[in-house]
Scaffold this motif. Structure first.
Motif, PDB file in Angstrom:
ATOM      1  N   HIS A   1     -10.012  -5.790   1.587  1.00  0.00           N
ATOM      2  CA  HIS A   1      -9.158  -5.314   0.498  1.00  0.00           C
ATOM      3  C   HIS A   1      -9.864  -5.427  -0.855  1.00  0.00           C
ATOM      4  CE1 HIS A   1      -5.663  -4.709   2.942  1.00  0.00           C
ATOM      5  NE2 HIS A   1      -5.592  -5.970   3.311  1.00  0.00           N
TER       6      HIS A   1
ATOM      7  N   GLU B   1     -10.899  -0.561  -2.156  1.00  0.00           N
ATOM      8  CA  GLU B   1      -9.534  -0.288  -2.598  1.00  0.00           C
ATOM      9  C   GLU B   1      -8.906   0.838  -1.769  1.00  0.00           C
ATOM     10  OE1 GLU B   1      -6.096  -0.894  -4.467  1.00  0.00           O
ATOM     11  OE2 GLU B   1      -7.887  -2.078  -4.858  1.00  0.00           O
TER      12      GLU B   1
ATOM     13  N   LEU C   1       0.847  -1.195   0.000  1.00  0.00           N
ATOM     14  CA  LEU C   1       0.000   0.000   0.000  1.00  0.00           C
ATOM     15  C   LEU C   1       0.877   1.238   0.000  1.00  0.00           C
ATOM     16  CD1 LEU C   1      -2.769   1.449   0.299  1.00  0.00           C
ATOM     17  CD2 LEU C   1      -2.338   1.417   2.750  1.00  0.00           C
TER      18      LEU C   1
ATOM     19  N   PHE D   1      -3.838  -3.601   7.135  1.00  0.00           N
ATOM     20  CA  PHE D   1      -2.572  -3.731   6.429  1.00  0.00           C
ATOM     21  C   PHE D   1      -1.506  -4.268   7.372  1.00  0.00           C
ATOM     22  CE2 PHE D   1      -5.053  -0.405   4.509  1.00  0.00           C
ATOM     23  CZ  PHE D   1      -5.096  -0.823   3.186  1.00  0.00           C
TER      24      PHE D   1
ATOM     25  N   ARG E   1      -0.843  -5.475   1.893  1.00  0.00           N
ATOM     26  CA  ARG E   1      -2.067  -6.253   2.060  1.00  0.00           C
ATOM     27  C   ARG E   1      -1.731  -7.560   2.765  1.00  0.00           C
ATOM     28  NH1 ARG E   1      -5.732  -5.917  -3.288  1.00  0.00           N
ATOM     29  NH2 ARG E   1      -6.803  -7.495  -2.093  1.00  0.00           N
TER      30      ARG E   1
END
Length: 190
Positions: free
Chosen positions: A59, A63, A4, A68, A14
């Protein structure tokens, strides 16, 4: 691995199916879980059946938002941060949260990862308000919120499934709006 964002010391990526053991270790530490469940660990079955699938699903549906994994520069798992809207949140509002392994505490990692998400949210994702909640007695978490520019909004009481020491003092909400974030950035650049 889908990254990310990266900071000076961290990679936020992710989650993948291979993160089960990382999450079991994280949520298996009673000190990590102290202000969440009163120290009761999360079972491997719950991680496999509920937690990790929810992280992966988020996820796919949203978006740029979700849970995370946080890694150090060597790929070592430090924990997670989340940046997500709850079902009852208005559009443009997201909750910030974090949970790190004990060996990562006190090193500025939660602040570094959280600031990066707040900045990305306002600069790129159209976020209008970021909030975070913790127990009043969780001073470490409150310091992270303050270092990220969030300000105390309220103290409130809610029912939790676990009795946690200090719970009688309630919970606290911190928040920052887009306008406040922009003002802080302007003040910092002048």
């Amino acid at each position: 691995m889908t990254v990310l964002l990266e900071t000076d010391r961290l990679v936020l990526r992710r989650f993948t199916e291979s993160d089960v053991d990382n999450l079991v270790r994280l949520d298996g530490d009673p000190e990590v879980m102290r202000f969440i469940t009163g120290g009761r660990p999360t079972s491997r079955a719950d991680v496999e059946r509920d937690h990790l699938p929810a992280y992966l699903d988020h996820h796919e549906r949203f978006e740029g938002f979700g849970f995370f994994a946080v890694e150090d520069g060597t790929g070592g798992f430090l924990g997670w941060v989340h940046f997500r809207g709850r079902p009852d949140d208005p559009p443009g509002q997201v909750e910030l949260g974090y949970r790190l392994v004990r060996s990562a505490w006190g090193r500025g990692y939660a602040t570094e990862a959280s600031k990066a998400l707040v900045d990305k949210g306002f600069a790129e994702l159209g976020v209008q308000r970021v909030y975070a909640e913790t127990m009043v007695v969780n001073t470490g978490s409150r310091r992270v919120m303050e270092k990220c520019g969030l300000e105390r909004v309220r103290i409130f009481h809610q029912d939790w499934p676990d009795v946690i020491e200090g719970g009688e003092h309630g919970d606290v909400e911190y928040a920052i709006t887009r306008a406040r974030w922009e003002a802080q950035r302007s003040a910092g650049s002048g």
